[in-house]
Design a protein around this motif. Sequence first.
Motif, mmCIF file in Angstrom:
data_model
loop_
_atom_site.group_PDB
_atom_site.id
_atom_site.type_symbol
_atom_site.label_atom_id
_atom_site.label_comp_id
_atom_site.label_asym_id
_atom_site.label_seq_id
_atom_site.Cartn_x
_atom_site.Cartn_y
_atom_site.Cartn_z
ATOM 1 N N VAL A 215 57.079 -9.643 17.235
ATOM 2 C CA VAL A 215 57.315 -9.126 18.586
ATOM 3 C C VAL A 215 58.811 -9.053 18.860
ATOM 4 C CG1 VAL A 215 57.053 -9.630 21.048
ATOM 5 C CG2 VAL A 215 55.108 -9.933 19.505
ATOM 6 N N ARG A 216 59.532 -10.107 18.494
ATOM 7 C CA ARG A 216 60.959 -10.163 18.829
ATOM 8 C C ARG A 216 61.752 -9.081 18.117
ATOM 9 N NH1 ARG A 216 63.694 -12.946 22.041
ATOM 10 N NH2 ARG A 216 65.881 -13.523 21.813
ATOM 11 N N GLU B 225 54.434 -14.341 24.027
ATOM 12 C CA GLU B 225 54.756 -13.038 23.432
ATOM 13 C C GLU B 225 55.614 -12.193 24.372
ATOM 14 O OE1 GLU B 225 51.836 -10.897 21.264
ATOM 15 O OE2 GLU B 225 50.754 -12.708 20.642
ATOM 16 N N GLN B 226 55.366 -12.272 25.677
ATOM 17 C CA GLN B 226 56.249 -11.577 26.614
ATOM 18 C C GLN B 226 57.657 -12.162 26.557
ATOM 19 O OE1 GLN B 226 55.579 -8.854 28.687
ATOM 20 N NE2 GLN B 226 53.670 -8.728 27.520
ATOM 21 N N ASP C 225 49.545 -7.907 25.900
ATOM 22 C CA ASP C 225 49.758 -7.409 27.261
ATOM 23 C C ASP C 225 48.561 -7.597 28.182
ATOM 24 O OD1 ASP C 225 48.023 -5.586 26.181
ATOM 25 O OD2 ASP C 225 49.276 -3.817 26.558
ATOM 26 N N ARG D 173 52.815 -14.394 15.710
ATOM 27 C CA ARG D 173 53.263 -13.031 16.006
ATOM 28 C C ARG D 173 54.649 -12.951 16.634
ATOM 29 N NH1 ARG D 173 50.128 -8.684 17.362
ATOM 30 N NH2 ARG D 173 51.059 -8.701 19.460
ATOM 31 N N MET D 174 55.204 -14.074 17.084
ATOM 32 C CA MET D 174 56.367 -13.986 17.973
ATOM 33 C C MET D 174 57.598 -13.382 17.298
ATOM 34 S SD MET D 174 57.273 -18.009 18.531
ATOM 35 C CE MET D 174 57.905 -19.039 17.210
ATOM 36 N N TYR E 134 50.048 -14.711 26.343
ATOM 37 C CA TYR E 134 50.755 -13.685 27.098
ATOM 38 C C TYR E 134 52.178 -14.136 27.405
ATOM 39 C CZ TYR E 134 51.733 -10.342 30.873
ATOM 40 O OH TYR E 134 52.302 -9.376 31.665
ATOM 41 N N ALA F 121 49.861 -16.671 19.003
ATOM 42 C CA ALA F 121 51.138 -16.280 19.606
ATOM 43 C C ALA F 121 52.307 -16.653 18.707
ATOM 44 C CB ALA F 121 51.291 -16.940 20.978
ATOM 45 N N GLN G 42 53.937 -4.777 19.321
ATOM 46 C CA GLN G 42 54.041 -4.898 20.771
ATOM 47 C C GLN G 42 53.539 -6.267 21.221
ATOM 48 O OE1 GLN G 42 55.341 -2.545 23.047
ATOM 49 N NE2 GLN G 42 56.072 -1.714 21.098
ATOM 50 N N ALA G 43 54.144 -6.789 22.263
ATOM 51 C CA ALA G 43 53.719 -8.071 22.812
ATOM 52 C C ALA G 43 52.319 -7.962 23.398
ATOM 53 C CB ALA G 43 54.701 -8.541 23.879
ATOM 54 N N ALA H 245 59.777 -11.026 23.591
ATOM 55 C CA ALA H 245 60.252 -9.640 23.698
ATOM 56 C C ALA H 245 61.494 -9.508 24.578
ATOM 57 C CB ALA H 245 59.135 -8.757 24.253
#
Length: 694
Positions: free
Chosen positions: A674-675, A615-616, A683, A670-671, A612, A667, A680-681, A619
Motif C-alpha cells: 500500500v505504501r 492501510e489508510q 477501503d 499488505r502495508m 482500514y 493489514a 490500493q488501501a 497510504a
Amino acid sequence: MDNSVLLSCQAFEVEDRIRVEAVRSSEFWLTAPPEGGGIRLITGTVSSSVWTACEFVAADVYHECHDVLVLLFSFGDQEGRSITYHVGILPKVLTTVCLPLKHLDGEKLFLSRYPGTLQTVLRGDARVDRNSIDGFTIATIPSTSDRSVKISHLRLNVNEPEFKRKRQVYIDRMGQMVGREWSWKTADEQELASLLQAERAEAGAAGEGAAEECETGGITTLLGIRSGIQAQGSSRTLEGFGFGKYGGWRGKTFEQTGYFRTAHDGSNWWFVDPDGFALFSAGMDCIGPASPMRIAGMEHLLPELPTPEEGYGDAWTRGGTDFSFEVANLIRAFGADWRRDWTSLTEFRLRHFGFNTIGNWSDESFIRDSSLPYVYPLTDFPSTERTIFRDFPDVFSPEYERGSKEFAQQLVPLREDRRMIGYFMRNEPHWAFVEGLDLTRLMLESPVRFVSKERFVEWISVKYEAVERLNAAWGSDYDSFLQLYEPAQPKEFFRAAYREDCSTFNRILIRRYVELPARLCKEADPNHLNLGMRYAWVSSEEVLEGCEWFDVFSLNCYQFAPDREQIAKIAEKLNRPVMIGEYHFGAAEGGLPAYGIRAVATQRERGGAYRYYVEQAAAIPELIGVHYFQWNDQPALGRFDGENYQIGMVDVCNRPYADFAVAARKAHERMYEVRTGAVQAFDRQPREIPKTGF
C-alpha cells in the motif's frame, strides 16, 4: 445551614424527547432517546451562596442499560463558561455519584475514583466561577437505544456522602462478567489452562524451528477455525522472510547508521532501521501480562480472590489495592514460572500477527527478553511547584531548567541500545485538552508572581516602551508596567491588541516548554529519535511551537482513519514525519460493558476497522507509524482510573480475538505494498455505533 440541600425533579426543565417520571420529589426516572439528552435546573432555584457553601453534588444512581451509562453533569456560569463531569456507571449496580465542586477551577482533567464509579473526566472551559453558577444539567451521551436511569436523593452536600454499596458478585474468578454470555467465553479454569498450554507448546515448537502445527491445536485452534489461516513456525515478520533483524523491510534500503533514524525518499517519509531497511511502524501499546483492576472501592462486586499464600502473590500489586485476573489466569495455566511462558507465547503471537514494534508503556522485562524493536516512554516530565494551568509549568523558572536536566539523564543508560527506536517525552499534556486555552491570560489573572510572568512584563515593556502606549492599545488604565503583577480581572480587557499579545506570548511559553527539555534530551542521547509528546489532538497552531525539536511529531488519533490533511499540514510546517501513538476500537459483542472511544457492533467489524485504519495510514506519505492501544482488554470493574474498555487484542483469559488478529495480520502483510502504491488501501469503512467512552 443543613449539611445537604435536596434538588427536586420538579425544579428541572426537560429537553424535548426526554421523559421524566417522578417517584417522589427527590427520586425520579430519566429516560433519554438514542440521541441522548437531559434536564436542566431552573435558574434561581438554588442561590449562589449554596453553590459556594456546599462542596459536593451527590446522587444515588441506578440503571439497567446494556452497557456502561455515561452521565454528564454540567455547570455553567454567568460568563458563559461551562465544565462537564463525565461519570461512568455500571449496569445493575446502585452507585453513589459524588462531584467535588472544587474541581470547577479546571485544574484537574481526571478525577480520583469514588467507590462504585468508573472513570470521571472533566471537559469544557478552563474554569467556572462558583460564585456565579447559573446552570446545572444532567444528561446522557448517545447510545444504540433508549436509556433509563433512576436518580435518587440528588443533593448539594457540605461533606462527602455515604456511599451505597450492596454486595453482589459482578465477575467470576477468572475476571469475566457473570450474567452475560458470548460465544468465546472461557467455560472454566480447565478450558483456560488447556488452551493456553496448547498454544504455548506451539510457540515453543516454532521457536525451535519444529513442525508448523501442533496436534493439540494452539493458535490454529484459536484462530484457524474462524479464519482458515495456518500457523507457521516462522512468520513473514522474521529475518529471512523479507525483513531484517530490526523489523525493517528489505524492499527499500537507505544508508546504514547503526541506529534508527528517519528519511524521506522523495515521496514518503520512513523510519530507517539500524541496518538501513525501511520501516513503517505497526506497534502495540501496553504489551504486558495484565491490565490490573483497582479493587479498592469495588470490593462489594468481587468474588473471593486467590491469596498470595495460595501462590497468587504475583497477581496482587500496589500494596494490595490492585488485582490482575490475567496474571492469576496465567498462574492457573503455567504455575509459578508463568512469566517465562507468557513471554514466549506473546512474542510468538506478536510476530504471527505481524506487529513489528513494541509500543508505549510495555512491560520492561518483556522488552528485555524480546528481539522486537521498541519505543520508550520517559517519566517525570519536568514540572514546577506552582503551575500556570494544570500541568503547564512555570517554564522560565530555574526550577524548570533543573528539572529538565534531571529528566534528560534517564536516557543516558539507553544511549547504545540499537533496538530502541526512540522515546516519547510525555503523553497527552493535560493543559492542551482545553480548546482555545489562553495560558498568558490565566497567568495574568493569577496572584502568583511566576518567573514566566516576570518574563512577560519584561517583554511587554520592551514592546510598548511606555505604559501610556500599552493602555492605548489594550484599553487598560495601568500607572506602570509593575501593575501587571497584580491579578487581572477576567473582563478587564477586550481590545484585540490584548488578545494578540496574549496569543504571541502563549507561543513563547509553549516553545520554552518544548524546546528546553527536548534540547537537553538530545544532548544526553544523540543516537535515538525524539518521538514527541503524543498530544491528544492539535487544537491550534500554538501547540506546534518548538516541535521542530522533535525528530517525529506524535499525536493520538481516535478516529476511524488518520486525518490525512492535518498530518500533511503538520509535516509541512515542521519538516518532520508524523506518527500516531494511540488509537483503538471496541465492540459491543463480547464480555465487557464499555467499548472505548470508537466502537463497532461486532468483533468481525472491529477487525475490519483495524485493517482500514492501518492501510489508510500506510497510504499517507507523511505518516510513518501507528500504534494500537492496547494489548489486553481493560478490567470489567475498571483499571486504576476506572476505564473498562473492550479494546484489547486478548481478553482477560488471554485468548486472542480471532477476527481482530486475522485482520491485523492481513493489514500488516499488505502495508508496504500500500505504501509504495503497488495496491490500493483497504477501503471498506467501519460502521460506527455510539461509544461508551468517558
